[in-house]
Design a protein around this motif. Structure first.
Motif, PDB file in Angstrom:
ATOM      1  N   ASP A 213       0.832  -1.206   0.000  1.00 21.86           N
ATOM      2  CA  ASP A 213       0.000   0.000   0.000  1.00 21.86           C
ATOM      3  C   ASP A 213       0.866   1.255   0.000  1.00 21.86           C
ATOM      4  OD1 ASP A 213      -2.244  -1.584   0.033  1.00 21.86           O
ATOM      5  OD2 ASP A 213      -2.559  -1.436   2.200  1.00 21.86           O
ATOM      6  N   GLU A 214       1.926   1.226   0.805  1.00 23.98           N
ATOM      7  CA  GLU A 214       2.804   2.394   0.897  1.00 23.98           C
ATOM      8  C   GLU A 214       3.508   2.664  -0.429  1.00 23.98           C
ATOM      9  OE1 GLU A 214       6.786   3.846   3.375  1.00 23.98           O
ATOM     10  OE2 GLU A 214       5.658   2.088   4.037  1.00 23.98           O
ATOM     11  N   LEU A 215       3.945   1.604  -1.095  1.00 27.39           N
ATOM     12  CA  LEU A 215       4.618   1.760  -2.380  1.00 27.39           C
ATOM     13  C   LEU A 215       3.631   1.970  -3.527  1.00 27.39           C
ATOM     14  CD1 LEU A 215       7.309  -1.077  -2.077  1.00 27.39           C
ATOM     15  CD2 LEU A 215       7.712   1.399  -1.958  1.00 27.39           C
ATOM     16  N   ASP A 216       2.348   1.722  -3.255  1.00 29.00           N
ATOM     17  CA  ASP A 216       1.302   1.827  -4.275  1.00 29.00           C
ATOM     18  C   ASP A 216       1.679   1.008  -5.513  1.00 29.00           C
ATOM     19  OD1 ASP A 216      -1.044   2.558  -5.510  1.00 29.00           O
ATOM     20  OD2 ASP A 216      -0.331   4.542  -6.146  1.00 29.00           O
ATOM     21  N   VAL A 217       2.019  -0.272  -5.265  1.00 31.32           N
ATOM     22  CA  VAL A 217       2.507  -1.112  -6.356  1.00 31.32           C
ATOM     23  C   VAL A 217       1.438  -1.398  -7.406  1.00 31.32           C
ATOM     24  CG1 VAL A 217       4.327  -2.206  -4.991  1.00 31.32           C
ATOM     25  CG2 VAL A 217       2.018  -3.188  -4.981  1.00 31.32           C
ATOM     26  N   VAL A 218       0.173  -1.282  -7.036  1.00 33.06           N
ATOM     27  CA  VAL A 218      -0.885  -1.520  -8.015  1.00 33.06           C
ATOM     28  C   VAL A 218      -0.791  -0.518  -9.158  1.00 33.06           C
ATOM     29  CG1 VAL A 218      -3.386  -1.519  -8.385  1.00 33.06           C
ATOM     30  CG2 VAL A 218      -2.430  -2.613  -6.352  1.00 33.06           C
TER      31      VAL A 218
END
Length: 255
Positions: A213-218
């Motif tokens: 979530d923190e890296l917003d990998v989506v």
């Protein structure tokens, strides 16, 4: 048979075509079973030591499952078939005893968002049991070295799921029976149930979810590269393994 037939082996073509059709049928069936199509991580995967594999798995519902089929499907196919028979054995034992000695294939929640189907729970012994049917090489390895952390985490997560249902859990076990060997050489690995072991795996999963979530990998899949990998001999079985990755959601299993 003519010289041309002999050179090209044309006479064998119908056999080879039918053989290929049969194998393709088994592969297609295996790849389209509900278990193969599911994207949510279950207890059998949560204990993975590879953080990136878990990150890929946690985001599979939004981004799709990996494209690697994990090599030949036959051992998986045999394992699923044997598990169906394992369940029938437990039902038979219950019927023969006239009481519920075993609870087979119960859906349990060691984690609210990651339920799993537990193979067996022995009521009187208060013990969770998971069946494993490895090939001969891995069977011998588990007999010598014991089960992997991934397998141990799996049964403790099942144990936590049963405990959350209010059923007592004193031990967790893994029954190894290889289809390449015989029942006589099967063996049970057993240890006291530990909620701490289950929580180690589940807390690790939650931490990786927070990192995703923190890296917003989506929306930024290239950031998966910031999540470390743990290469093992099982990398080639990973849904996201590719010896020559051509995208951010593939991994060669090498640092």
């Amino acid at each position: 048979m003519s010289d041309v037939d002999d050179a090209l082996d044309i006479s064998d073509l119908p056999r080879r075509e039918l053989e290929a059709e049969i194998k393709a049928m088994f592969r297609d069936y295996s790849h389209n079973r509900p278990r193969s199509l599911q994207t949510a991580l279950g207890p059998s995967e949560i204990g993975s030591l590879c953080k990136r594999q878990l990150a890929f798995g946690l985001t599979a519902g939004e981004m799709g499952k990996g494209s690697n089929t994990g090599g030949d499907i036959w051992r998986s196919y045999v394992g699923v078939a044997l598990h169906k028979e394992d369940e029938e054995v437990l039902k038979f034992a219950n019927d023969r005893a006239g009481e519920q000695l075993w609870i087979p294939e119960a859906k349990v929640y060691g984690h609210d968002k990651h339920p799993g189907s537990c193979d067996a729970y022995h009521v009187k012994r208060r013990t969770v049991v998971d069946w494993k049917h490895p090939g001969k090489y891995m069977f011998d390895k588990y007999r010598k070295d014991g089960p992997s952390w991934k397998y141990r985490a799996q049964v403790h997560i099942y144990g936590k799921g049963y405990a959350r249902l209010g059923l007592p859990v004193e031990h967790v076990g893994i029954m190894f029976i290889s289809p390449a060997s015989d029942l006589h050489h099967g063996f049970l690995y057993l240890e006291p149930y530990s909620e701490e072991i289950a929580n180690l795996a589940l807390n690790n999963l939650d931490a990786i979810k927070a990192q995703c979530d923190e890296l917003d990998v989506v929306h930024h899949p290239e950031r998966f590269q910031q999540i470390p990998i743990t290469p093992t001999d099982d990398c080639r079985l990973c849904n996201w393994w590719n010896p020559k990755p051509f995208g951010p959601r593939q991994c060669s299993g090498k640092e």
